[in-house]
Design a protein around this motif. Structure first.
Motif, PDB file in Angstrom:
ATOM      1  N   TYR A 320       4.125   4.171  -5.794  1.00 52.22           N
ATOM      2  CA  TYR A 320       4.483   4.685  -7.130  1.00 52.22           C
ATOM      3  C   TYR A 320       3.760   5.759  -6.676  1.00 52.22           C
ATOM      4  CZ  TYR A 320      -0.222   2.156  -7.893  1.00 52.22           C
ATOM      5  OH  TYR A 320      -1.560   2.223  -7.527  1.00 52.22           O
ATOM      6  N   THR A 321       3.975   7.099  -7.685  1.00 53.48           N
ATOM      7  CA  THR A 321       2.743   7.936  -7.894  1.00 53.48           C
ATOM      8  C   THR A 321       2.632   8.586  -9.259  1.00 53.48           C
ATOM      9  OG1 THR A 321       3.099  10.762  -7.413  1.00 53.48           O
ATOM     10  CG2 THR A 321       4.897   9.523  -8.092  1.00 53.48           C
ATOM     11  N   THR A 322       1.414   9.260  -9.348  1.00 55.04           N
ATOM     12  CA  THR A 322       1.088   9.240 -11.094  1.00 55.04           C
ATOM     13  C   THR A 322       0.658  10.717 -11.455  1.00 55.04           C
ATOM     14  OG1 THR A 322      -1.485   9.275 -10.016  1.00 55.04           O
ATOM     15  CG2 THR A 322      -0.182   6.797 -10.767  1.00 55.04           C
ATOM     16  N   GLY A 323       0.852  10.794 -12.546  1.00 58.93           N
ATOM     17  CA  GLY A 323       0.365  12.304 -13.031  1.00 58.93           C
ATOM     18  C   GLY A 323       0.422  12.027 -14.075  1.00 58.93           C
ATOM     19  N   SER A 337      -0.422  14.762  -8.246  1.00 60.29           N
ATOM     20  CA  SER A 337       0.321  14.007  -8.013  1.00 60.29           C
ATOM     21  C   SER A 337      -0.390  12.897  -7.153  1.00 60.29           C
ATOM     22  CB  SER A 337       1.610  14.487  -7.053  1.00 60.29           C
ATOM     23  OG  SER A 337       2.552  14.751  -8.314  1.00 60.29           O
ATOM     24  N   GLY A 338      -0.925  11.884  -6.955  1.00 55.77           N
ATOM     25  CA  GLY A 338      -1.308  10.823  -6.430  1.00 55.77           C
ATOM     26  C   GLY A 338      -0.223   9.728  -6.145  1.00 55.77           C
ATOM     27  N   PHE A 339      -0.032   9.265  -4.618  1.00 57.57           N
ATOM     28  CA  PHE A 339       0.976   8.686  -4.237  1.00 57.57           C
ATOM     29  C   PHE A 339       0.310   7.499  -3.214  1.00 57.57           C
ATOM     30  CE2 PHE A 339       2.079  13.286  -3.622  1.00 57.57           C
ATOM     31  CZ  PHE A 339       3.762  13.108  -4.329  1.00 57.57           C
ATOM     32  N   TYR A 340       0.993   6.119  -4.054  1.00 51.97           N
ATOM     33  CA  TYR A 340       0.320   4.992  -3.439  1.00 51.97           C
ATOM     34  C   TYR A 340       1.741   4.065  -3.319  1.00 51.97           C
ATOM     35  CZ  TYR A 340      -2.801   7.235  -6.485  1.00 51.97           C
ATOM     36  OH  TYR A 340      -5.067   7.688  -6.359  1.00 51.97           O
ATOM     37  N   LYS A 341       1.270   3.238  -2.641  1.00 52.23           N
ATOM     38  CA  LYS A 341       1.859   1.717  -1.849  1.00 52.23           C
ATOM     39  C   LYS A 341       1.330   0.493  -2.066  1.00 52.23           C
ATOM     40  CE  LYS A 341       4.306   0.204   1.788  1.00 52.23           C
ATOM     41  NZ  LYS A 341       3.471  -1.605   1.872  1.00 52.23           N
ATOM     42  N   CYS A 342       2.127  -0.540  -2.731  1.00 57.20           N
ATOM     43  CA  CYS A 342       1.858  -1.553  -3.101  1.00 57.20           C
ATOM     44  C   CYS A 342       1.668  -2.427  -1.865  1.00 57.20           C
ATOM     45  CB  CYS A 342       2.444  -2.443  -4.510  1.00 57.20           C
ATOM     46  SG  CYS A 342       1.893  -1.417  -5.835  1.00 57.20           S
ATOM     47  N   ASP A 343       0.658  -3.280  -1.675  1.00 64.21           N
ATOM     48  CA  ASP A 343       0.708  -3.919  -0.130  1.00 64.21           C
ATOM     49  C   ASP A 343       1.674  -5.338  -0.413  1.00 64.21           C
ATOM     50  OD1 ASP A 343      -1.606  -2.345   0.714  1.00 64.21           O
ATOM     51  OD2 ASP A 343      -3.216  -4.296   0.035  1.00 64.21           O
ATOM     52  N   GLY A 368      -7.756  -9.939  -9.404  1.00 64.89           N
ATOM     53  CA  GLY A 368      -6.594 -10.065  -9.414  1.00 64.89           C
ATOM     54  C   GLY A 368      -5.531  -9.784  -7.689  1.00 64.89           C
ATOM     55  N   ASN A 369      -4.504 -10.371  -7.302  1.00 67.25           N
ATOM     56  CA  ASN A 369      -4.378 -10.571  -6.309  1.00 67.25           C
ATOM     57  C   ASN A 369      -2.764  -9.384  -5.532  1.00 67.25           C
ATOM     58  OD1 ASN A 369      -2.013 -10.945  -7.607  1.00 67.25           O
ATOM     59  ND2 ASN A 369      -1.812 -12.516  -7.195  1.00 67.25           N
ATOM     60  N   LEU A 370      -3.681  -7.819  -6.410  1.00 71.32           N
ATOM     61  CA  LEU A 370      -2.255  -6.997  -6.019  1.00 71.32           C
ATOM     62  C   LEU A 370      -3.641  -5.721  -6.113  1.00 71.32           C
ATOM     63  CD1 LEU A 370       0.474  -5.259  -6.428  1.00 71.32           C
ATOM     64  CD2 LEU A 370      -0.073  -4.710  -8.327  1.00 71.32           C
ATOM     65  N   GLU A 371      -3.202  -5.398  -3.714  1.00 71.60           N
ATOM     66  CA  GLU A 371      -3.917  -4.188  -3.904  1.00 71.60           C
ATOM     67  C   GLU A 371      -2.861  -2.983  -3.401  1.00 71.60           C
ATOM     68  OE1 GLU A 371      -6.337  -5.586  -0.815  1.00 71.60           O
ATOM     69  OE2 GLU A 371      -7.609  -6.850  -2.291  1.00 71.60           O
ATOM     70  N   THR A 372      -3.813  -1.621  -3.743  1.00 71.69           N
ATOM     71  CA  THR A 372      -2.812  -1.137  -2.770  1.00 71.69           C
ATOM     72  C   THR A 372      -3.309   0.017  -2.307  1.00 71.69           C
ATOM     73  OG1 THR A 372      -3.432   0.393  -4.974  1.00 71.69           O
ATOM     74  CG2 THR A 372      -1.701  -0.515  -5.942  1.00 71.69           C
ATOM     75  N   ASP A 373      -2.534   0.723  -1.795  1.00 73.68           N
ATOM     76  CA  ASP A 373      -3.222   2.233  -0.896  1.00 73.68           C
ATOM     77  C   ASP A 373      -2.972   2.474  -0.937  1.00 73.68           C
ATOM     78  OD1 ASP A 373      -5.344   0.198   0.640  1.00 73.68           O
ATOM     79  OD2 ASP A 373      -2.731  -0.376   1.649  1.00 73.68           O
ATOM     80  N   LYS A 374      -3.267   3.772  -1.182  1.00 73.09           N
ATOM     81  CA  LYS A 374      -3.226   5.941  -1.673  1.00 73.09           C
ATOM     82  C   LYS A 374      -2.499   5.827   0.319  1.00 73.09           C
ATOM     83  CE  LYS A 374      -4.515  10.694  -3.554  1.00 73.09           C
ATOM     84  NZ  LYS A 374      -6.140  10.896  -4.359  1.00 73.09           N
TER      85      LYS A 374
END
Length: 383
Positions: A320-323, A337-343, A368-374
């Protein structure tokens, strides 16, 4: 007793749990293998398509409540069935029409019973017409004035080929364009030609002399001349407003709007929750064969909103990307834009009794059990 699912390895014929994606022999499951299930009464292993166990237990394929995936599946099945029925009906219309018309092929005498027979007969008619016209031109002669006013007869097919070569038309019967006159030029015509050539030479000489002369411009005229602009004036338009669309223009969107549609059916439920002040673009990138067949999918989420959406079956990675301001599938949210990926990976599958989906919360929650990486932009999937 809970129903357990298994699938069979086509290489070694070993029965392994359904969630195991790779057999011990090395075969990678793609989702199209033979499936089995356990009986809730005696625990026997039976094919997933059977409704009765050997013990007599009835295993209906039904659910207590309808999900969004059930409604989507019913709609898609009804739509496909309607399209197939309409296609079958249209395919039967041509034979019924030709049977009622009673048409026959004038060359073979066979009845025309389909559109293919009709177009084949039409091509044969067109070819016969062209051949008939060609033969008729061979037997047609035109009388034309030849040299020294001697009449000459010319065959029609020669006139036709001559007209095609010189660009004249001779399609109308009984009418043709005469070839160039070959009459010998008279002395008067030769004299006129000499006069024209002499005048042309004189005009060319005067033009060259005028070009060789350097023009003299007074100093005061140069100083008072208006300044010359480096840019040409833009053309004016009357009653028309012209707006040039530049790259980077903002694009409006609604909550849950799909910006990249998948190829396959959307059956599995996916819920995504957000609470911060940024907008989101969620991308599902396919991993296994089932997901690759269904294709990539992307959708938008407004800041602080929640989206409940159906996605195709298969195993995916979620990016996902945010802005704040959305600029389209190429520029995303621009410089902010910030770019991320769910583990991990996310498997959307279905069995005889349920369709399995996911609920994601894109903010910090306790335990929580969801981690994301930039990630850098180059690692973000291309839409």
């Amino acid at each position: 007793m809970k129903v357990k699912r298994f699938h069979e390895c086509p290489d070694c014929h070993r029965i392994v749990p359904y969630l195991q994606r790779k057999c011990d022999c090395g075969y990678v499951f793609s989702g199209g293998e033979r499936e089995y299930k356990t009986c809730v009464a005696c625990g026997s292993l039976i094919p997933a398509s059977r409704l009765f166990c050997d013990c007599g237990k009835f295993l209906p394929m039904q659910r207590d409540t309808l999900t969004e995936g059930d409604v989507e599946t019913a709609y898609q099945e009804g739509r496909f069935a309607g399209v197939a029925e309409e296609r079958t009906r249209q395919e039967g219309e041509w034979p019924r029409f030709f049977r009622a018309a009673g048409l026959k092929n004038t060359f073979t005498g066979e009845p025309i019973s389909s559109a293919a027979d009709f177009y084949s007969w039409k091509e044969a008619c067109d070819a016969a017409y062209r051949q008939q016209k060609k033969e008729s031109l061979k037997n047609t002669y035109y009388f034309m004035d030849g040299p020294d006013d001697a009449p000459a007869s010319v065959r029609g097919d020669f006139i036709e080929s001559w007209a095609k070569h010189y660009g004249s038309s001779s399609d109308q019967p009984g009418r043709s364009e005469a070839p160039p006159n070959t009459e010998k030029p008279s002395s008067r015509r030769v004299m006129n030609t000499v006069v024209i050539i002499a005048a042309s030479v004189l005009i060319c000489a005067l033009s060259v002399a005028s070009l060789l002369q350097k023009p003299t411009v007074p100093t005061e005229d140069v100083s008072e001349a208006p300044p010359v602009s480096d840019t040409a004036p833009s053309p004016s338009t009357t009653g028309v407003t012209i707006r040039k669309i530049e790259p980077g223009d903002a694009v409006s969107f609604s909550n849950g709007e799909i910006v990249k549609y998948p190829v396959g059916e959307r059956l599995a439920p996916l819920t995504v929750e957000t609470t911060d002040s940024s907008n989101y673009c969620i991308v599902l990138e396919p991993l296994d064969a089932v997901a690759r067949a269904n294709g990539q999918m992307a959708f938008m989420i407004l800041a602080g909103e929640e989206v409940n959406i159906s996605v195709p079956l298969g195993e995916y990675e979620i990016f996902y990307t945010t802005g704040t301001t959305w600029y389209g599938n190429e520029d995303y949210f621009g410089k902010e834009s910030g770019f991320y990926k769910c583990d991990g990976t996310f498997d959307f599958d279905a069995d005889d009794q349920s369709v399995n989906g996911w609920t994601l919360t894109l903010y910090a929650v306790p335990n929580g059990n969801l981690e994301t990486d930039k990630i850098p932009k180059k690692d973000f999937p291309v839409l």
